[in-house]
Motif scaffolding. Structure first.
Motif, PDB file in Angstrom:
ATOM      1  N   GLY A   1       0.812  -1.217   0.000  1.00 14.70           N
ATOM      2  CA  GLY A   1       0.000   0.000   0.000  1.00 14.70           C
ATOM      3  C   GLY A   1       0.844   1.265   0.000  1.00 14.70           C
ATOM      4  O   GLY A   1       0.393   2.306   0.463  1.00 14.70           O
ATOM      5  N   ARG A   2       2.070   1.192  -0.497  1.00 16.78           N
ATOM      6  CA  ARG A   2       2.964   2.347  -0.634  1.00 16.78           C
ATOM      7  C   ARG A   2       3.137   3.144   0.660  1.00 16.78           C
ATOM      8  O   ARG A   2       2.919   4.359   0.670  1.00 16.78           O
ATOM      9  N   PRO A   3       3.503   2.497   1.765  1.00 10.42           N
ATOM     10  CA  PRO A   3       3.669   3.250   3.017  1.00 10.42           C
ATOM     11  C   PRO A   3       4.751   4.320   2.882  1.00 10.42           C
ATOM     12  O   PRO A   3       5.765   4.098   2.236  1.00 10.42           O
ATOM     13  N   SER A   4       4.517   5.479   3.477  1.00  6.56           N
ATOM     14  CA  SER A   4       5.491   6.565   3.417  1.00  6.56           C
ATOM     15  C   SER A   4       5.447   7.350   4.733  1.00  6.56           C
ATOM     16  O   SER A   4       4.373   7.832   5.109  1.00  6.56           O
ATOM     17  N   PRO A   5       6.563   7.449   5.453  1.00  6.56           N
ATOM     18  CA  PRO A   5       7.846   6.844   5.129  1.00  6.56           C
ATOM     19  C   PRO A   5       7.856   5.361   5.515  1.00  6.56           C
ATOM     20  O   PRO A   5       6.971   4.904   6.232  1.00  6.56           O
ATOM     21  N   PHE A   6       8.860   4.645   5.012  1.00 11.46           N
ATOM     22  CA  PHE A   6       9.075   3.267   5.460  1.00 11.46           C
ATOM     23  C   PHE A   6      10.576   3.037   5.588  1.00 11.46           C
ATOM     24  O   PHE A   6      11.387   3.747   4.976  1.00 11.46           O
ATOM     25  N   ALA A   7      10.950   2.052   6.412  1.00 11.83           N
ATOM     26  CA  ALA A   7      12.370   1.746   6.614  1.00 11.83           C
ATOM     27  C   ALA A   7      12.780   0.643   5.645  1.00 11.83           C
ATOM     28  O   ALA A   7      12.134  -0.411   5.591  1.00 11.83           O
ATOM     29  N   LEU A   8      13.812   0.906   4.864  1.00 11.22           N
ATOM     30  CA  LEU A   8      14.394  -0.120   4.002  1.00 11.22           C
ATOM     31  C   LEU A   8      15.653  -0.600   4.729  1.00 11.22           C
ATOM     32  O   LEU A   8      16.674   0.075   4.736  1.00 11.22           O
ATOM     33  N   VAL A   9      15.514  -1.745   5.393  1.00  9.13           N
ATOM     34  CA  VAL A   9      16.568  -2.204   6.305  1.00  9.13           C
ATOM     35  C   VAL A   9      17.359  -3.328   5.660  1.00  9.13           C
ATOM     36  O   VAL A   9      16.771  -4.254   5.099  1.00  9.13           O
ATOM     37  N   GLU A  10      18.668  -3.265   5.741  1.00 12.47           N
ATOM     38  CA  GLU A  10      19.475  -4.433   5.340  1.00 12.47           C
ATOM     39  C   GLU A  10      20.334  -4.858   6.529  1.00 12.47           C
ATOM     40  O   GLU A  10      21.107  -4.060   7.077  1.00 12.47           O
TER      41      GLU A  10
ATOM     42  N   GLY B   1       4.019  -3.515  10.295  1.00 15.09           N
ATOM     43  CA  GLY B   1       3.688  -3.887   8.918  1.00 15.09           C
ATOM     44  C   GLY B   1       4.937  -3.933   8.059  1.00 15.09           C
ATOM     45  O   GLY B   1       5.883  -3.177   8.280  1.00 15.09           O
ATOM     46  N   GLY B   2       4.945  -4.849   7.088  1.00 15.01           N
ATOM     47  CA  GLY B   2       6.097  -4.899   6.184  1.00 15.01           C
ATOM     48  C   GLY B   2       6.413  -6.306   5.732  1.00 15.01           C
ATOM     49  O   GLY B   2       5.622  -7.241   5.924  1.00 15.01           O
ATOM     50  N   ALA B   3       7.584  -6.456   5.113  1.00 14.65           N
ATOM     51  CA  ALA B   3       7.982  -7.739   4.534  1.00 14.65           C
ATOM     52  C   ALA B   3       9.476  -7.951   4.716  1.00 14.65           C
ATOM     53  O   ALA B   3      10.235  -6.992   4.845  1.00 14.65           O
ATOM     54  N   ALA B   4       9.869  -9.224   4.726  1.00 11.45           N
ATOM     55  CA  ALA B   4      11.294  -9.560   4.877  1.00 11.45           C
ATOM     56  C   ALA B   4      11.701 -10.551   3.803  1.00 11.45           C
ATOM     57  O   ALA B   4      10.906 -11.415   3.393  1.00 11.45           O
TER      58      ALA B   4
END
Ligand code: SAH
Length: 373
Positions: free
Chosen positions: A78-87, A243-246
């Protein structure tokens, strides 16, 4: 004491002399993570010049396909903004660099992303800063944290390639009806100065053993990695809260089993894990079945697995390789086909490496249409 012994070897030898054998998990933690003498405190470990090559270092296509995965997953979230792009465990930062370059197809994704790199080693952080310089100048925010405890409070897309294999694990060896924990002591053999596997007093809690343990022969080995399961549980509970994905990629198996997979790599060759502590990369195969159980125990409903080959092909590996090779000469195209073979071929990384994806809320994750777990 041996001549030419590493500083860490001297310290471990003193520790063992004072307290007796240490567990494999303690040994691995010291060898990899010691801030002064640990393996990841070194500068050149990954890449042609280093000790081992990882998928993002084989070809830019690997990180680019993961960038496409991230954009598509972000849209499905659902295009969350902002979101964390974690590596987690970004190594030289190559995967994130290529991922961000490919993700630039979606301006909204790049504007919404807050890149967070989970990295303990300051030498690696320096590398990553250099690698992401271009992305930073285009306005992408990048920050670092040492562990998964304090990620920002927002939805997340979390990546980890060859991160979990570097976290400590334990080994148990069957003797009669019991599984004894294996540790590291200093040797009884030739001069007695070598590190070697010795059994500790602790036995495995039977609840951690896979089915069939009773039928295994004497000397069989079972590996268990509570630190890896704890990392997955932490990721899973974070996804459930925000919420999110891994997307987790590593070498290993999707059915728990038996066998000794403790390995050391130095200078692109397999080495003896009990030698030169702190100077070699130490890892073991990842038990994806246990990771799936850990995620589910936290409340994750959809956990999907594929081999790296299946995943990359589903994400468009061949199409991207064709496009990249279109403007190249024969030598360039050859190099690309070799890279494709290494990443996805069954005799190279394609089958041994597995991809695990999970999300909250449950989503149909790109490239992971196959088996559920
Ligand atoms: N993902 C990279 C590198 C894999 S090597 C690649 O594909 O090339 C493992 C990485 O994890 C290194 O960057 C190492 O410094 C980091 N690391 C190891 N143990 C860690 C820990 N406990 N917490 C955070 N990072 C860790």
């Amino acid at each position: 004491m041996s001549e030419g012994e590493t500083p860490l070897a001297r310290r471990l030898r003193r520790l063992i002399a004072a307290h007796g054998p240490i567990s494999l998990a303690e040994y691995m933690q010291a060898c990899l993570a010691d801030p002064e003498h640990g393996y990841y405190a070194r500068r050149e470990t990954i890449g042609i010049e280093g000790d081992f090559i990882t998928a993002p270092e084989i070809s830019q296509i690997f990180g680019e396909l993961i960038g496409i995965w991230c954009v598509e997953t972000w849209r499905r979230l659902g295009r969350p903004s902002p979101f964390a792009l974690v590596e987690a465990g970004p190594g030289r930062g190559t995967l994130m660099r290529d991922c961000l370059r490919a993700a630039a197809i979606d301006r909204g994704f790049c504007d919404a992303a807050r890149v967070v790199l989970v990295e303990t080693s300051s030498a690696m952080r320096e590398h990553q800063t250099g690698m992401l310089e271009h992305a930073i100048t285009t306005g992408v925010t990048v920050s670092w944290t040492a562990n998964l405890d304090n990620l920002p409070v927002m939805p997340v897309i979390l990546l980890a390639n060859e991160f979990l294999d570097a976290l400590p694990f334990r080994q148990y060896v069957k003797r009669g009806p019991l599984w004894h924990e294996a540790g590291i002591g200093t040797g009884s053999q030739e001069g007695g100065d070598r590190f070697e596997r010795q059994l500790l007093a602790a036995n495995a809690d039977p609840s951690i053993l896979p089915s069939g343990a009773a039928d295994e022969p004497d000397g069989a080995v079972f590996e268990h990695a509570p630190a890896r399961e704890a990392a997955i549980r932490q990721m899973a509970s974070y996804l459930i809260a925000h919420g999110g994905a891994a997307l987790i990629i590593d070498y290993g198996h999707t059915i728990s089993g038996f066998g000794d997979t403790f390995q050391a790599v130095a200078g692109h060759r397999h080495a003896d894990p009990f030698e030169r502590p702190g100077e070699q990369d130490l890892t073991s195969h990842v038990d994806f079945a246990r990771l799936g159980e850990a995620a589910r125990a936290e409340g994750i409903a959809n956990c999907r697995f594929a081999t790296q080959g299946e995943f990359l092909l589903a994400m468009g590996l061949l199409e991207r390789a064709g496009a990249l090779g279109a403007d190249m000469d024969a030598e360039g195209r050859n190099a690309i086909s070799e890279a494709v073979e290494r990443l996805a071929g069954p005799k190279a990384m394609g089958t041994l490496f597995k991809v695990m994806g999970f999300s909250h809320p449950p989503l149909d994750l790109p490239g992971l249409g196959g088996g559920t777990g």
